[in-house]
Design an enzyme around this catalytic site. Sequence first.
Site: not given
Length: 262
Positions: A45-47
């Site tokens: 979902s996020e880096t």
Amino acid sequence: MQLTIHQIDAFTNELFKGNYAAVIPLKSWLSDDLMLKIGAENNVSETAFTCQQDDGSFVIRWFSPLMEIDFCGHATLAAAYVLCEEHNISQIRFIADAVGELNVNKNADGSFAMTFPKQAPVEVQNVPQQLLDGLSIQPSKVLKNRQAYFAIYENADQILELKTSSELLKMLYPLDVVATAPSAEYDFISRYFWPASGGDEDYVTGSIHTGLAPYWALQLGKTTLSAYQASSRGGQLTCEVGDTTVTLTGHAVRYLEGTIYI
């Protein structure tokens, strides 16, 4: 070029629960295009990318598989987990362009307390039809802040039973949608939908609790609240509402550490 990558499950003390985030500490910034490509390749979902400044603070940026995100709570927690371990520290000051200074403290029990700006929502008078048509159950009222529309429901069962049309909710961009209700087990529960920005449903969304917590604090008459995001993985948070800030506390566990070759 080789980069170290960490994958952390945030807002949980159990592996394969909560929300996963990749964390890549940098010594100097990569190009925006390369960070976006890495975020897409990681497909979490996020880096979070971090880079330490001369004053000891860390600039942090977040990328979904589709775009750069201006505020992400669970990836901030994941980054704090990595940096506290890496630098043997218990306090971190993050700097982010859109939301300013974010302070994180590691507690004695291993949890992390993150102090964020309060982003309380306000009620919407003219609710977009795409929002109403995109939700299988009609909310009792709708609010919004800079991040999302807030669909308010009467009970937790409605949140669990809710179905959505991603195609319709996608038309609300740049705003996402959070559905929330009071709960018998927690003070409130929620689910978060962001089809235009990252995926159909996010597992645990720290940033939206800077709006959820102030709303429920007002409704319930209390400033410390327990919260649960009722996704397929699920995640628990403790929220403390101040005059201008919301402090979110949660645990994190490591899934992997590896190397990216570019």
